[in-house]
Design a protein around this motif. Structure first.
Motif, short mmCIF file in Angstrom:
data_model
loop_
_atom_site.label_atom_id
_atom_site.label_comp_id
_atom_site.label_asym_id
_atom_site.label_seq_id
_atom_site.Cartn_x
_atom_site.Cartn_y
_atom_site.Cartn_z
N ASP A 139 0.81 -1.22 0.00
CA ASP A 139 0.00 0.00 0.00
C ASP A 139 0.84 1.27 0.00
O ASP A 139 0.30 2.37 -0.22
CB ASP A 139 -0.92 0.03 1.22
N SER A 140 2.14 1.16 0.25
CA SER A 140 2.97 2.36 0.35
C SER A 140 3.07 3.07 -0.99
O SER A 140 3.09 2.44 -2.06
CB SER A 140 4.37 2.00 0.85
N SER A 141 3.13 4.39 -0.96
CA SER A 141 3.20 5.18 -2.19
C SER A 141 4.46 4.87 -2.99
O SER A 141 4.44 4.88 -4.22
CB SER A 141 3.15 6.67 -1.84
N ASP A 142 5.55 4.57 -2.30
CA ASP A 142 6.80 4.26 -3.00
C ASP A 142 6.67 2.94 -3.77
O ASP A 142 7.12 2.84 -4.92
CB ASP A 142 7.95 4.16 -1.99
N LYS A 157 4.35 3.47 -6.78
CA LYS A 157 5.00 4.27 -7.82
C LYS A 157 5.99 3.46 -8.64
O LYS A 157 6.09 3.62 -9.86
CB LYS A 157 5.70 5.47 -7.18
N THR A 214 5.98 11.63 -11.59
CA THR A 214 5.14 11.52 -10.39
C THR A 214 4.04 10.48 -10.51
O THR A 214 3.41 10.12 -9.51
CB THR A 214 4.50 12.87 -10.09
N ASP A 242 1.21 10.96 -11.74
CA ASP A 242 -0.02 11.67 -11.39
C ASP A 242 -0.92 11.76 -12.62
O ASP A 242 -0.53 12.35 -13.64
CB ASP A 242 0.33 13.08 -10.88
N SER A 259 -3.95 14.48 -8.05
CA SER A 259 -3.36 14.72 -6.73
C SER A 259 -3.97 15.94 -6.04
O SER A 259 -4.03 15.99 -4.81
CB SER A 259 -1.85 14.90 -6.84
N ASP A 291 -4.56 3.84 -3.48
CA ASP A 291 -4.72 4.68 -2.30
C ASP A 291 -5.93 5.60 -2.37
O ASP A 291 -6.18 6.37 -1.45
CB ASP A 291 -3.46 5.54 -2.09
#
Length: 379
Positions: free
Chosen positions: A37-40, A43, A150, A152, A181, A363
């Motif tokens: 689940d971490s953004s890193d 990504k 990003t 995004d 975002s 997320d």
């Protein structure tokens, strides 16, 4: 995984797993759920296989259906999975059109709403398309892409507005950008278009962080030239890509653009001969294009290129006249042998989009709808 394997190594192993496995592993233990689940992790995760999402009307029950086909040379097109659309997407997007795909996300839209959808994890967010109080809206065009750096997602809306301050009838293009975002619409950073007379078309494609539109210079309905307008999704700047004369000024043939082997492809369609010439851009910024091959089939009433496989083979729908009935087929064309292979989908009104597996939108809250918060613009 074994407790004896360092967690850093576990992390590298999980990045190579398919999305379906990762979603299941989130339920195994808290450390794995926190990692996935971490953004890193989201990504830097990128699926290894490309899929073809086929949207069509079933020939038997005439219902709209979605099928995902694993684009693998060894099994293609045998690995097919029926895709279920999130219910709130179905309810909001009746009579929708596909805007495009980028980094594993697809964008669908109708007159009022756009939906950014991740078919790999069956998650989506909705975006209200802004309505402007201009004196006269001549038309709009939309595009969708994801930032390279990003990741995004962004939606670009081009408004054609009649300029009331001009002494002569003049249509100006006013762009707007929605960024996921921030959840808001605004003017892009580099909002100036290369020319005032540009007319965008509905043929657009996102390639590696750049959104391309097929356009014309708009100077005259009978004397115009095709060109490509690109929008850098990160810097939000518009630039112009000139086409060679054989593509730009051949008005007897229609143009469309696609993503082919992670670069821009221009297809030139000859209506009379029922064939496509496939051209590929070689340097990304100028009029350097090379012709790859020609798509030409015998005994075909009509053909339409839908998408390209990861291998570079085009996916096309063809129509043959068989007695009193039309034979509609979705096939893959092999340029070297000039043979076609059926995808085994019985239907019509095909729409095909390629996508890679991704965890983007993981997320995002469920059933979220972003509203229209754009400031007013002047024509």
């Amino acid at each position: 995984m074994s407790d004896h394997i360092p967690f850093e190594l576990q992390s590298e192993i999980t990045k190579r797993l398919p999305v379906k496995s990762l979603i299941q592993f989130r339920s195994v233990c808290k450390p794995w759920k926190s990692l996935i689940d971490s953004s890193d992790f989201v990504k830097h995760y990128s699926g290894q296989q490309q899929h073809l999402l086929v949207r069509y009307q079933d020939a038997v029950d005439h219902k709209e259906k979605y099928v995902s086909i694993v684009d693998d040379d060894d099994t293609f097109p045998m690995q097919k999975v029926t895709v279920t659309i999130p219910p709130f997407v179905v309810n909001m997007l009746k009579h929708s059109t596909t805007m495009g795909s980028s980094h594993g996300l697809l964008c669908l839209y109708n007159d009022d709403m756009a939906v950014i959808w991740n078919p790999s994890i069956s998650k989506a967010v909705a975006v209200v398309l802004p309505k402007r109080n201009y004196n006269e809206i001549w038309g709009t065009d939309l595009g969708f892409g994801v930032c390279r750096e990003t990741l995004d997602p962004k939606i670009v809306k081009i408004n054609y507005v009649l300029n009331p301050s001009s002494d002569i009838e003049c249509v100006v293009c006013i762009p707007e950008v929605f960024t996921l975002s921030t959840g808001a619409w605004r003017s892009p950073y580099g909002s100036f278009l290369p020319r005032k007379s540009i007319r965008f078309s509905e043929s657009r494609v996102a390639v590696d962080g750049v959104l391309y539109w097929l356009a014309d210079d708009g100077t005259s309905e009978y004397n115009y030239s095709y060109l490509i307008i690109l929008f850098d999704i990160t810097s939000e700047e518009f630039k112009e890509v000139n086409l060679p004369d054989r593509l730009a000024r051949n008005h007897a043939r229609y143009l469309s653009i696609f993503k082919l082997r992670n670069t821009l492809a221009v297809l030139q369609f000859d209506v009379r001969e029922i064939l496509y010439d496939v051209w590929m851009m070689t340097d990304g910024v100028s009029s350097s294009f090379i012709k790859l091959f020609t798509i030409c089939l015998s005994d075909v009433e009509a053909l339409f290129v839908q998408e390209f496989r990861k291998s570079g083979e085009p996916v096309i729908d063809v129509r043959r006249i068989c007695g009193q009935h039309d034979d509609l087929s979705l096939v893959v064309y092999e340029p070297n042998s000039k043979q076609i292979n059926s995808l085994g989908i019985n239907g019509y009104y095909y729409d095909v989009n390629a996508y890679m597996e991704t965890l983007l939108l993981l997320d995002q809250p469920d059933l979220i709808i972003y509203g229209n918060t754009t400031p007013a613009f002047e024509a």
